[in-house]
Design an enzyme around this catalytic site. Structure first.
Site, short mmCIF file in Angstrom:
data_model
loop_
_atom_site.label_atom_id
_atom_site.label_comp_id
_atom_site.label_asym_id
_atom_site.label_seq_id
_atom_site.Cartn_x
_atom_site.Cartn_y
_atom_site.Cartn_z
N TYR A 29 -1.60 -0.35 11.12
CA TYR A 29 -1.85 -0.99 9.77
C TYR A 29 -0.88 -0.81 8.70
O TYR A 29 -0.16 -1.72 8.36
CB TYR A 29 -3.26 -0.61 9.02
CG TYR A 29 -3.15 -0.82 7.86
CD1 TYR A 29 -3.23 -2.01 7.19
CD2 TYR A 29 -3.22 0.26 6.81
CE1 TYR A 29 -3.40 -2.48 5.73
CE2 TYR A 29 -3.19 0.15 5.40
CZ TYR A 29 -3.19 -1.21 5.06
OH TYR A 29 -3.08 -1.56 3.64
N LYS A 59 2.13 -3.27 7.30
CA LYS A 59 2.50 -3.37 5.85
C LYS A 59 3.94 -3.04 5.56
O LYS A 59 4.41 -3.61 4.74
CB LYS A 59 1.40 -2.64 4.90
CG LYS A 59 -0.03 -2.98 5.01
CD LYS A 59 -0.31 -4.62 4.50
CE LYS A 59 -0.31 -4.55 3.09
NZ LYS A 59 -0.63 -6.09 2.57
N THR A 72 0.81 -1.03 0.01
CA THR A 72 0.02 -0.04 -0.02
C THR A 72 0.98 1.28 -0.04
O THR A 72 2.19 1.16 0.64
CB THR A 72 -0.94 0.08 1.21
OG1 THR A 72 -1.39 1.44 1.57
CG2 THR A 72 -0.05 -0.29 2.45
N ASP A 73 0.29 2.45 -0.67
CA ASP A 73 1.08 3.59 -0.44
C ASP A 73 1.18 4.08 0.86
O ASP A 73 2.12 5.09 1.35
CB ASP A 73 0.20 4.71 -1.30
CG ASP A 73 -0.93 4.93 -0.84
OD1 ASP A 73 -1.63 4.28 0.08
OD2 ASP A 73 -1.55 5.98 -1.26
N GLU A 74 0.38 3.36 1.85
CA GLU A 74 0.48 4.05 3.31
C GLU A 74 1.72 3.91 4.12
O GLU A 74 1.92 4.44 5.01
CB GLU A 74 -0.84 3.47 4.13
CG GLU A 74 -2.25 3.95 3.54
CD GLU A 74 -3.39 3.64 4.18
OE1 GLU A 74 -3.27 3.63 5.60
OE2 GLU A 74 -4.56 3.54 3.76
P1 TYD Z 1 -10.63 4.84 4.67
O1 TYD Z 1 -11.62 4.55 3.64
O2 TYD Z 1 -10.52 4.03 6.14
O3 TYD Z 1 -9.14 4.36 4.18
P2 TYD Z 1 -7.67 4.94 4.66
O4 TYD Z 1 -7.50 5.44 5.85
O5 TYD Z 1 -6.96 3.80 4.29
O6 TYD Z 1 -7.23 6.21 3.65
O7 TYD Z 1 -10.46 6.39 4.85
C1 TYD Z 1 -10.14 7.33 3.64
C2 TYD Z 1 -10.30 8.72 4.20
O8 TYD Z 1 -11.64 8.94 4.97
C3 TYD Z 1 -9.55 9.05 5.49
O9 TYD Z 1 -8.98 10.16 5.44
C4 TYD Z 1 -10.20 8.86 6.86
C5 TYD Z 1 -11.82 9.33 6.07
N1 TYD Z 1 -12.72 8.62 6.82
C6 TYD Z 1 -13.88 9.64 7.30
O10 TYD Z 1 -13.61 10.87 7.45
N2 TYD Z 1 -14.82 9.23 8.03
C7 TYD Z 1 -14.98 7.79 8.05
O11 TYD Z 1 -15.86 7.20 8.48
C8 TYD Z 1 -14.13 6.93 7.46
C9 TYD Z 1 -14.25 5.51 7.46
C10 TYD Z 1 -12.85 7.30 6.94
#
Ligand code: TYD
Length: 350
Positions: free
Chosen positions: A156, A160, A130-132
């Site tokens: 997480y 990774k 992942t890019d994370e």
């Molecule tokens: P997510 O889909 O959990 O992916 P990631 O954290 O791996 O990027 O979240 C995407 C973005 O959306 C992240 O900046 C967190 C935000 N987010 C919200 O603001 N509200 C939410 O309920 C969720 C699940 C994520």
């Protein structure tokens, strides 16, 4: 190109991205055997094994196993597997904050088990990362390249990144054939509704509030899931051992803009938006350079962000029963408590 391999073992093939990859392999390479190993955790839809089996017929076998299971060695031999593609992972950042241990067991120890099994059989391993792992960018920073240092912030992402380091260490130490892919945020049909997009669509269709973490100005770089899968195929076939390949479609969006767009597409009011407390150590911005995979392997994304978004929203809208079924399965146990506490932290409504 996929004909490079006759028998592919995919782990996590009942998850969101893995199931799209299995479908791509089955439809693109009519002679390929596919073995799908999946533990069927909460994030796998219960109908997925049967659905993929109907697509794959006799070329396809499903095994309900954890990637930590050493008996997978016998399966690799029995199926004459010549490459392993590891999609199996715990993937949700919020959950990793609540329960980090399982992320290490699956994402790190599980990967080590696969590496050991592949080493004994001289098999290529494709590690889907992942890019994370690169951490967070400031608004003015250039996108991450494969040379960017690993600087993960969540449990997480740290798990990774650890797996990436272990995979490369195995490649150097044992001269194993290992390649890594690092993709930006995926969207598309079939994603478990703990992630932003399906959560947003599910909540909006039920008239529930949409929790927006912090100020909602965090940026994610979106790619349509089948573009990611096609890129993994290219890396599987022709990626250089010991190399990582970034995969992205230059789809940067602020969370709040994305949320408003989806609400508009769905004809739902912005008043559903509820700003809540921020995620701890919330990465501000992801953006990923994809030149290397384009230049070396000739891959480029097919779907624009707008096309992908329209397809995605349409799919969830016509699969509300699917959403209800997955959500019902897990919603009470894992998500509801978290969701309620997010709601309690509500700071202000739009
Ligand atoms: P997510 O889909 O959990 O992916 P990631 O954290 O791996 O990027 O979240 C995407 C973005 O959306 C992240 O900046 C967190 C935000 N987010 C919200 O603001 N509200 C939410 O309920 C969720 C699940 C994520």
């Amino acid at each position: 190109m996929g004909e490079t391999f006759q028998s592919v073992l995919v782990t996590g093939g009942c998850g969101f991205i893995g199931s799209h990859f299995v479908e791509l392999m089955l439809s693109q390479y009519p002679n390929m055997l596919i073995t799908n190993v999946d533990a069927l955790t909460y994030a796998a839809h219960p109908d997925t094994p049967a659905r993929l089996s109907a697509v794959g017929g006799g070329r396809y076998e499903f095994l309900q196993k954890n990637i930590n299971d050493v008996s997978l060695g016998a399966d690799l031999d029995r199926r004459g597997v010549d490459v392993v593609v590891n999609f199996a992972a715990e993937t949700h950042v919020d959950r990793s904050i609540l329960e980090p241990h399982i992320f290490l067991e699956t994402n790190v120890v599980g990967l080590q088990n696969l590496l050991t099994l592949c080493r004994k059989r001289n098999l290529r391993l494709v590690q889907v990362s992942t890019d994370e792992v690169y951490g967070s960018l400031e608004p003015s920073d250039k996108p991450f390249t494969e040379q960017s240092p690993l600087s993960p912030n969540s449990p997480y992402a740290a798990a990774k990144a650890s797996a990436d380091l272990i995979a490369f260490a195995a490649q150097r130490t044992y001269k194993q054939d290992v390649v890594i892919t690092r993709c930006s945020n995926n969207f598309g049909p079939g994603q478990f509704p703990e992630k932003l997009l399906p959560l947003l669509i599910a909540n909006a269709s039920e008239g529930l509030p949409i929790p927006v973490y912090g100020d909602g100005k965090q940026v994610r770089d979106w790619i349509y899931v089948t573009d990611h899968c096609a890129a993994v195929d290219r890396v599987m076939c022709d990626g250089k051992s010991g190399e990582a390949y970034n995969i992205s479609a230059y789809g940067e969006q602020k969370n709040i803009d994305l949320i408003k767009r989806v609400l508009d597409i769905m004809n739902k009011p912005h008043s559903l938006i509820q700003f809540v407390g921020d995620r701890p150590a919330h990465d501000r911005r992801y953006a990923l350079e994809n030149k290397k995979i384009g230049q070396e392997l000739g891959w480029s994304p097919k779907f624009s962000f707008d096309e992908g978004l329209a397809k995605t929203v349409a799919w969830y809208r016509s699969n509300e029963a699917w959403l209800k079924k997955v959500r019902g399965q897990d919603y009470q146990k894992y998500y509801k408590a978290n969701y309620d506490s997010k709601m309690k932290q509500t700071e202000r409504a739009v």
